[in-house]
Scaffold this motif. Structure first.
Motif, PDB file in Angstrom:
ATOM      1  N   UNK A 142     -20.317 -26.019  37.938  1.00 60.02           N
ATOM      2  CA  UNK A 142     -19.440 -25.127  38.845  1.00 60.02           C
ATOM      3  C   UNK A 142     -18.022 -25.979  38.771  1.00 60.02           C
ATOM      4  N   UNK A 143     -17.154 -25.640  38.022  1.00 59.13           N
ATOM      5  CA  UNK A 143     -15.966 -26.206  37.951  1.00 59.13           C
ATOM      6  C   UNK A 143     -15.057 -25.796  38.844  1.00 59.13           C
ATOM      7  N   UNK A 144     -15.433 -24.684  39.782  1.00 61.00           N
ATOM      8  CA  UNK A 144     -14.619 -24.150  41.100  1.00 61.00           C
ATOM      9  C   UNK A 144     -15.125 -24.622  42.302  1.00 61.00           C
ATOM     10  N   UNK A 180     -22.374 -34.763  36.070  1.00 54.02           N
ATOM     11  CA  UNK A 180     -22.514 -36.139  35.033  1.00 54.02           C
ATOM     12  C   UNK A 180     -23.495 -35.395  33.942  1.00 54.02           C
ATOM     13  N   UNK A 181     -24.714 -34.831  34.124  1.00 54.00           N
ATOM     14  CA  UNK A 181     -25.832 -34.566  33.451  1.00 54.00           C
ATOM     15  C   UNK A 181     -25.246 -33.335  32.640  1.00 54.00           C
ATOM     16  N   UNK A 212      -5.029 -27.001  33.880  1.00 61.06           N
ATOM     17  CA  UNK A 212      -6.057 -25.970  33.724  1.00 61.06           C
ATOM     18  C   UNK A 212      -7.509 -26.403  33.236  1.00 61.06           C
ATOM     19  N   UNK A 213      -7.671 -27.499  33.552  1.00 60.98           N
ATOM     20  CA  UNK A 213      -9.049 -28.065  33.063  1.00 60.98           C
ATOM     21  C   UNK A 213     -10.209 -27.498  33.453  1.00 60.98           C
ATOM     22  N   UNK A 214     -10.086 -27.104  34.960  1.00 61.58           N
ATOM     23  CA  UNK A 214     -11.416 -26.670  35.271  1.00 61.58           C
ATOM     24  C   UNK A 214     -11.640 -25.287  35.120  1.00 61.58           C
ATOM     25  N   UNK A 215     -10.498 -24.354  34.808  1.00 62.96           N
ATOM     26  CA  UNK A 215     -10.819 -22.842  34.134  1.00 62.96           C
ATOM     27  C   UNK A 215     -11.110 -23.052  32.740  1.00 62.96           C
ATOM     28  N   UNK A 216     -10.464 -23.844  31.856  1.00 66.07           N
ATOM     29  CA  UNK A 216     -10.712 -24.060  30.646  1.00 66.07           C
ATOM     30  C   UNK A 216     -12.084 -24.325  30.192  1.00 66.07           C
ATOM     31  N   UNK A 217     -12.676 -25.429  31.120  1.00 66.76           N
ATOM     32  CA  UNK A 217     -14.111 -25.885  30.765  1.00 66.76           C
ATOM     33  C   UNK A 217     -14.928 -24.703  31.328  1.00 66.76           C
ATOM     34  N   UNK A 218     -14.560 -23.807  32.505  1.00 66.61           N
ATOM     35  CA  UNK A 218     -15.349 -22.797  32.737  1.00 66.61           C
ATOM     36  C   UNK A 218     -15.549 -21.566  31.545  1.00 66.61           C
ATOM     37  N   UNK A 219     -14.281 -21.530  30.878  1.00 63.74           N
ATOM     38  CA  UNK A 219     -14.309 -20.602  29.727  1.00 63.74           C
ATOM     39  C   UNK A 219     -14.847 -20.883  28.575  1.00 63.74           C
ATOM     40  N   UNK A 220     -14.876 -22.122  28.413  1.00 63.85           N
ATOM     41  CA  UNK A 220     -15.734 -22.769  27.157  1.00 63.85           C
ATOM     42  C   UNK A 220     -17.111 -22.738  27.391  1.00 63.85           C
ATOM     43  N   UNK A 221     -17.903 -23.167  28.407  1.00 64.35           N
ATOM     44  CA  UNK A 221     -19.102 -22.798  28.770  1.00 64.35           C
ATOM     45  C   UNK A 221     -19.590 -21.572  28.724  1.00 64.35           C
ATOM     46  N   UNK A 222     -18.832 -20.462  29.187  1.00 62.44           N
ATOM     47  CA  UNK A 222     -19.090 -19.324  29.079  1.00 62.44           C
ATOM     48  C   UNK A 222     -19.008 -18.704  27.734  1.00 62.44           C
ATOM     49  N   UNK A 223     -18.312 -19.178  26.728  1.00 64.41           N
ATOM     50  CA  UNK A 223     -18.212 -18.752  25.416  1.00 64.41           C
ATOM     51  C   UNK A 223     -19.315 -19.413  24.453  1.00 64.41           C
ATOM     52  N   UNK A 224     -19.582 -20.534  24.806  1.00 65.44           N
ATOM     53  CA  UNK A 224     -20.940 -21.255  24.023  1.00 65.44           C
ATOM     54  C   UNK A 224     -21.955 -20.488  24.465  1.00 65.44           C
ATOM     55  N   UNK A 225     -22.403 -20.136  25.616  1.00 66.00           N
ATOM     56  CA  UNK A 225     -23.515 -19.448  26.129  1.00 66.00           C
ATOM     57  C   UNK A 225     -23.396 -17.740  25.462  1.00 66.00           C
ATOM     58  N   UNK A 244      -9.615 -31.154  39.030  1.00 66.74           N
ATOM     59  CA  UNK A 244      -9.201 -31.681  37.794  1.00 66.74           C
ATOM     60  C   UNK A 244      -9.240 -33.073  37.509  1.00 66.74           C
ATOM     61  N   UNK A 245      -8.773 -33.829  38.661  1.00 65.77           N
ATOM     62  CA  UNK A 245      -8.594 -34.984  38.511  1.00 65.77           C
ATOM     63  C   UNK A 245     -10.418 -35.924  38.275  1.00 65.77           C
ATOM     64  N   UNK A 246     -11.379 -35.123  39.141  1.00 67.74           N
ATOM     65  CA  UNK A 246     -12.722 -35.557  39.248  1.00 67.74           C
ATOM     66  C   UNK A 246     -13.288 -35.190  37.828  1.00 67.74           C
ATOM     67  N   UNK A 247     -13.050 -34.005  37.360  1.00 62.99           N
ATOM     68  CA  UNK A 247     -13.774 -33.400  36.090  1.00 62.99           C
ATOM     69  C   UNK A 247     -12.847 -34.357  34.988  1.00 62.99           C
ATOM     70  N   UNK A 248     -11.796 -34.527  35.131  1.00 68.10           N
ATOM     71  CA  UNK A 248     -11.285 -35.488  33.947  1.00 68.10           C
ATOM     72  C   UNK A 248     -11.738 -37.058  34.030  1.00 68.10           C
ATOM     73  N   UNK A 249     -12.128 -37.380  35.110  1.00 66.13           N
ATOM     74  CA  UNK A 249     -12.630 -38.785  35.347  1.00 66.13           C
ATOM     75  C   UNK A 249     -14.161 -38.722  34.763  1.00 66.13           C
ATOM     76  N   UNK A 250     -14.859 -37.569  35.029  1.00 65.57           N
ATOM     77  CA  UNK A 250     -16.264 -37.620  34.482  1.00 65.57           C
ATOM     78  C   UNK A 250     -16.157 -37.439  32.878  1.00 65.57           C
ATOM     79  N   UNK A 251     -15.228 -36.596  32.261  1.00 67.87           N
ATOM     80  CA  UNK A 251     -15.072 -36.431  30.816  1.00 67.87           C
ATOM     81  C   UNK A 251     -14.789 -37.610  30.208  1.00 67.87           C
ATOM     82  N   UNK A 252     -13.906 -38.446  30.793  1.00 64.25           N
ATOM     83  CA  UNK A 252     -13.258 -39.885  30.213  1.00 64.25           C
ATOM     84  C   UNK A 252     -14.364 -40.902  30.202  1.00 64.25           C
TER      85      UNK A 252
END
Length: 518
Positions: A135-137, A34-35, A102-115, A149-157
């Motif tokens: 940790x998306x995995x 959430x944070x 592939x939401x969980x891996x997409x998010x992991x890749x985005x976070x890695x790219x930002x860092x 992915x369902x839980x990650x999507x719920x947090x994002x939404x």
């Protein structure tokens, strides 16, 4: 809707989301998602706002990644500290989250790219590892990729639905407030561990005011055990009139909490070049030795934790501890934190440190350290607070205020143990209570049953005991008994009892006589 109403509505909504989306996952374990999602949304919108530059004709999210030139990216990273491509923005990812397999891996890749975008830039240290706890995995999110992915999507939404209005202006404060609100609620529900990373805002406000008192400007502010950064941020929140020239400095030993602190800085619109939060053990691996001295130091270090102490023979020669001639006990590191802060304090500044009360009266090494502090006139004020003000502990803690610019040799003692308002789970300090404490702190006046400035000789004669109760007489709230009136009432009662006994004896005699006649 007023700003107060907007904040209240937002806080109610965000806590509901935090609880609804976690499902069966423990709230403490789920807090990073959430944070972290709130932080991801903030930096996305903050970055897009910077790129758009106030031009209503530009919508960064609608641009293709291919239009980003190396110069644009380079300039942005130098200014903001990181880079986010349009396709990586929170809004873009959240809009398709429900259908993204592939939401969980997409998010992991985005976070890695930002860092990684900060690699080789001055901001690299401040950006690296920010998303390490997201940790998306993790199996905390579910056993299968679909469940995750369902839980990650719920947090994002849920976070996407939070109404922050336009990004500019008050929205920056609302993001920071929402983050602080979430952290405080997680701390309140975390048991003992909660107090280790978050100091309640009402107490933080008092500590910040004590450290910053009458300083029209400070070079920088420092917290050697900064937790999630809440104490440092109170200085920014309540002292906008002050000039904090070189920013905010802190060190934190817990990796997860260290990341929370860095996120907290960004969310309160403190750019990477205005804060420096480091990971590590302050007592044995201190940072910022080259940055001292600090004009303002605030801290709520862990109470009576173990440390290496005398097991490391080099520490007695450490410039932080050597002047006292003795190390804090291995089983109680409290005074090690105090001496560390004193060493980092400037000649014009103050340090306000929350301490376990036992260190102010125990003997041994702690008594010798107290003598060092008093003999060198570093102790300005000792303030005892009410019990149950902090998360995870009900003890009545004490605030120690250190100064290197005292104009006399007295030590002030303030008994603020009676200043609190009962709340559901914890007591709270009201603004009126803080004002009352600050008024007597400023005046140094003696107030019966509340404050006393004791001369050096009195403290020394008292074996350097610094407990407030040894100097400020507690008000006797017992009912005053009028002895003369009580004696008069007793005499009347005795007369009545004697008369009653005579009457009872007469009745008994009469009954016995009747029985004999029968």
């Amino acid at each position: 809707m007023t700003s107060i109403q907007q904040r209240a509505a937002l806080q109610s909504q965000i806590w509901k989301i935090a609880n609804d989306v976690r499902g069966a996952v423990d709230g403490w374990d789920f807090k990073q998602y959430v944070l972290g999602t709130l932080f991801y949304r903030f930096i996305s919108e903050n970055f897009a706002s910077y790129i758009e530059g106030g031009d209503d004709g530009v919508n960064y999210a609608d641009l293709p990644d291919s239009v980003i030139t190396p110069d644009i990216k380079d300039d942005a990273i130098k200014t903001k500290g990181y880079f986010i491509y349009p396709s990586q923005l929170f809004a873009k990812v959240a809009s398709s989250a429900n259908t993204n397999e592939s939401l969980n891996t997409d998010l992991a890749n985005i976070f890695a790219a930002i860092e990684a975008s900060a690699n080789g830039y001055p901001s690299e240290r401040d950006i690296k590892g920010l998303f390490a706890d997201f940790d998306t995995t993790s199996n905390r999110l579910g056993n299968t990729v679909k469940d995750k992915n369902l839980r990650l999507a719920a947090v994002l939404k849920g976070v996407a639905e939070l109404n922050f209005a336009d990004f500019e202006g008050s929205k920056i404060d609302l993001f920071g407030d929402a983050y602080e609100f979430l952290i405080s609620n997680y701390a309140a529900n975390a048991g003992k561990s909660g107090g280790e990373f978050f100091t309640p805002q009402h107490v933080s406000k008092l500590i910040a005011q004590l450290a910053m008192h009458k300083q029209t400007s400070v070079n920088k502010i420092y917290d050697p055990a900064c937790g999630s950064g809440s104490l440092l941020l109170q200085a920014k929140k309540h002292f906008d009139a002050h000039i904090i020239e070189d920013g905010f400095f802190g060190q934190e030993i817990n990796h997860t909490t260290y990341n929370l602190a860095r996120m907290n800085m960004f969310l309160h619109n403190i750019n990477y070049d205005k804060f420096n939060v480091q990971l590590g053990n302050t007592l044995i691996d201190p940072h910022f030795g080259d940055d001292k001295p600090f004009d303002a130091i605030v801290s709520n270090p862990p109470y009576s934790v173990k440390w290496i102490g005398s097991d490391d023979p080099t520490l007695i020669n450490d410039e932080r501890f050597a002047p006292a001639g003795v190390l804090a006990p291995k089983s109680k590191a409290d005074f090690a934190f105090v001496l560390h802060a004193l060493s980092y304090l400037s000649s014009k500044g103050r340090a306000a440190i929350v301490c376990f009360p036992g260190i102010f009266y125990r003997g041994g090494a702690e008594q010798k350290i107290r003598q060092y502090l008093v003999d060198n006139n570093y102790v300005e004020t000792v303030i005892s607070l009410a019990p149950n003000l902090f998360y995870g502990t009900t003890i009545a803690v004490t605030i120690l205020v250190l100064s290197k610019h005292k104009t006399d040799t007295t030590t002030q003692f303030i008994d603020a143990s009676g200043l609190f308002k009962k709340d559901t789970n914890n007591n709270v300090l009201l603004d009126a209570h803080i004002d009352q404490i600050m008024a007597v702190f400023d005046s140094k006046e003696n107030v019966d049953h509340f404050a006393l400035s004791a001369p050096f000789e009195q403290v020394a004669t008292n074996d350097y005991n610094l407990s407030v109760s040894s100097y400020v007489e507690t008000k006797d709230n017992r009912e005053v008994v009028d002895i003369a009136r009580l004696n008069a009432e007793l005499k009347i009662s005795v007369v009545k009892i004697d008369k009653l006994r005579v009457e009872i004896d007469a009745i008994v005699a009469e009954i016995e006589g009747e029985e004999q006649d029968a």
